[in-house]
Scaffold this active site. Structure first.
Site, mmCIF file in Angstrom:
data_model
loop_
_atom_site.group_PDB
_atom_site.id
_atom_site.type_symbol
_atom_site.label_atom_id
_atom_site.label_comp_id
_atom_site.label_asym_id
_atom_site.label_seq_id
_atom_site.Cartn_x
_atom_site.Cartn_y
_atom_site.Cartn_z
ATOM 1 N N LEU A 1 0.956 -1.117 -0.038
ATOM 2 C CA LEU A 1 0.138 -0.131 0.138
ATOM 3 C C LEU A 1 0.855 1.161 -0.033
ATOM 4 O O LEU A 1 1.974 1.246 0.914
ATOM 5 C CB LEU A 1 -0.975 0.120 1.307
ATOM 6 N N ASP A 2 0.483 2.078 -0.607
ATOM 7 C CA ASP A 2 1.489 3.466 -0.684
ATOM 8 C C ASP A 2 1.473 4.112 0.270
ATOM 9 O O ASP A 2 0.814 3.852 1.659
ATOM 10 C CB ASP A 2 0.780 4.388 -1.728
ATOM 11 N N TYR A 3 2.646 4.900 0.513
ATOM 12 C CA TYR A 3 2.999 5.508 1.944
ATOM 13 C C TYR A 3 1.809 6.288 2.496
ATOM 14 O O TYR A 3 1.407 6.168 3.822
ATOM 15 C CB TYR A 3 4.243 6.381 1.599
ATOM 16 N N THR B 1 -1.496 5.630 1.792
ATOM 17 C CA THR B 1 -2.589 5.121 1.719
ATOM 18 C C THR B 1 -2.855 4.076 3.032
ATOM 19 O O THR B 1 -1.800 3.584 3.382
ATOM 20 C CB THR B 1 -2.747 4.221 0.380
#
Length: 246
Positions: free
Chosen positions: A105-107, A109
């Site tokens: 998961l993106d930083y 998100t």
């Protein structure tokens, strides 16, 4: 692992050290020994009697474990970060097994992130062939038209990649704040997938959360919390990852 012989990269992945793809690279790079001999040929088969070393460390098979983690924002989906930022395993420090995230998961998100030491299970869930719903809720700046949102399903080109959503639903629009809340379902998750799609449409994402992963949700958890998956959940997820169009 049984007494029957299995491919070396599969055995390494099942041990929880790394994914099968990375295990293959370790083999090709000469980082793996079997019975004291460096092995560089993919497809080499080994048995339970063989002594396997990866980067000089003896391979010990762990019991498979499966965790669901509610990742907060501003946490790296990795085991370590060279910039000293918080990583997911900082929240799971008491777990004795060597677990790693299934995908990322993106930083910025938040939401569901699965972790395991079962490489086969991880590869099954990440394989693009299998259509496991990953449902996100995004708050975006602006109010896109229906025609613009239809582009999400048709596919949007970004940096030579075609990014698509399986489904979308408008949950809320706020004309006063000039914002929209969307539910977006993906089957694959490329780097910054939703953020890039919305940026191409001209509606940047202000907040993003993954709320469901297959049958799993965040019920009962707060950001930073985690729990073990039940045997039933593992079975259902494994079934989803080995049956097309489930």
């Amino acid at each position: 692992m049984t007494n029957t012989k299995e491919r070396l990269q599969k055995v390494i992945a099942q041990s929880g050290v790394t994914s099968r793809r990375k295990a293959e690279k370790l083999i090709v790079d000469g980082k793996v020994k079997v019975n004291g001999k460096v092995i560089t040929e993919l497809g080499t088969k080994v048995s339970t009697q063989d002594k396997i070393e990866v980067n000089g460390v003896r391979l010990e098979k762990e019991e498979p474990v499966y965790y669901l983690f509610y990742k907060p924002r501003e946490v790296i989906s990795s085991l370590k970060d060279d910039k000293g930022r918080t990583v997911v395993t900082d929240y799971l420090g008491d777990i004795p097994e060597r677990i790693y995230p299934i995908g990322r998961l993106d930083y910025d998100t938040s939401g569901i992130l699965l972790l395991t030491n079962d490489g086969t299970f991880a590869n099954q869930l990440m394989h693009p062939r299998y259509e496991i719903d990953k449902i996100y809720v995004a708050k975006i700046k602006g109010i896109p038209t229906k025609k613009e949102l239809q582009e999400l399903k048709k596919g949007i080109h970004s940096n030579n990649e075609l990014l698509k959503a399986v489904r979308y639903k408008v949950l809320e629009t706020d004309k006063r704040k000039n914002a929209t809340i969307l539910e977006i379902t993906l089957h694959e998750g490329k780097n910054r997938h939703i953020r890039r799609m919305m940026e191409e449409l001209g509606y940047p994402v202000m907040k993003l959360k993954r709320e469901k992963y297959g049958i799993l949700d965040l019920q009962g958890l707060q950001p930073g919390n985690f729990r073990r998956l039940t045997p039933h959940e593992v079975k259902k997820m494994r079934h989803s990852a080995t049956n097309e169009n489930c």
